[in-house]
Scaffold this active site. Sequence first.
Site, short mmCIF file in Angstrom:
data_model
loop_
_atom_site.label_atom_id
_atom_site.label_comp_id
_atom_site.label_asym_id
_atom_site.label_seq_id
_atom_site.Cartn_x
_atom_site.Cartn_y
_atom_site.Cartn_z
N ASP A 26 46.62 26.93 43.86
CA ASP A 26 46.35 28.39 44.48
C ASP A 26 47.58 28.95 44.44
OD1 ASP A 26 44.72 30.20 45.97
OD2 ASP A 26 45.94 29.59 47.44
N ASP A 28 48.56 32.52 46.90
CA ASP A 28 48.99 32.93 47.97
C ASP A 28 48.99 31.88 48.99
OD1 ASP A 28 48.98 35.95 47.62
OD2 ASP A 28 46.98 35.61 47.21
N ASP A 225 46.04 25.73 50.12
CA ASP A 225 46.55 26.04 51.53
C ASP A 225 45.43 26.01 52.40
OD1 ASP A 225 46.35 28.53 50.37
OD2 ASP A 225 47.18 29.21 52.53
#
Length: 342
Positions: A26, A28, A225
């Site tokens: 991922d 961001d 995250d």
Amino acid sequence: MGEPGRTRPSGSARALSGAYDTALLDLDGVVYAGGKAIPHAVDALGAARAGGMHLAYVTNNALRTPDAVALHLTELGVPAEAADVVTSAQAVARLIADQVPAGARVLVVGGEGLRVALSERGLVPVESADDDPAAVVQGYGGPELAWGRFAEACYAIARGVPWFASNTDLTIPSARGIAPGNGAAVEVVRIATGAEPQVAGKPLPPMHRETVLRTGAERPLVVGDRLDTDIEGAFNGGVDSLLVLTGVTDPARLLAARPEHRPTYVDADLRGLLPGQPEVGDDAGAFGCRGWRASVRGGALELEGEGEALDGLRALCAAAWTEAGQAASRLDAAKVLARLGW
């Protein structure tokens, strides 16, 4: 599907960068936040790449094109090409193309990434509900997205035009904090129309399909995250995952994670790709990890010992996940997490 009964983070004798052939990363909250590289990300990814791990960047953010994302990564010191980037815009464009005629018009509520992805599938992006669209697609358009774009989507959907969304992430990390994501914008249209979109992004199967098709990964490791997108997406795809604590998930949320939100591994940041991962053992209802022992007594988490805070968190995960039926409240978790500096 992933392991349904995971009750503790796994260990690995090998470095994760050697145990898996491809990291599905991922962006961001993992590689960067607000356009700036997250500490240690550039060096960690460089070391993983040098060790032979293929790096692919898989993002629910449909705003930018793969070319733009690759350029940004390269400027940050993470060399990348457009082919290394997989976006929810690409996944939703494929989903739409499978359901509408070739060359159909699609009303776009979002940014350039959506328009480019649709064009690659032979679809024609349009701006108005009066352009006779065969579908409506909604993706993150940045803070400048005009309110009138939502109205155009509502007009078309009210006429029976099928509605698609790149993703439904309610929030997105930024340099100034947590900002509203595409999911918040989707809620605006949902409330106004009463309709439900077909969603392509993580954690749903269209995104996993797009990622596998584009990367050819055989032993992938999802790195993210977010529990509800990255980790659940890995669970749904039946692959392992690494949660890093540089984005929206804090330790308290991790301890309260539902089975489909429990990562295979937990680490502070992307440096977690480079070493092995410690085992979490159990003995008479207590769970140990390199100097720490965690347990649940009377519905409350307890922690004893000393060592690295992250190892204490791994032990606490095992205790909380094993006793999920009497999972400790956030208040209970806060007491023991404070001891670890969280």
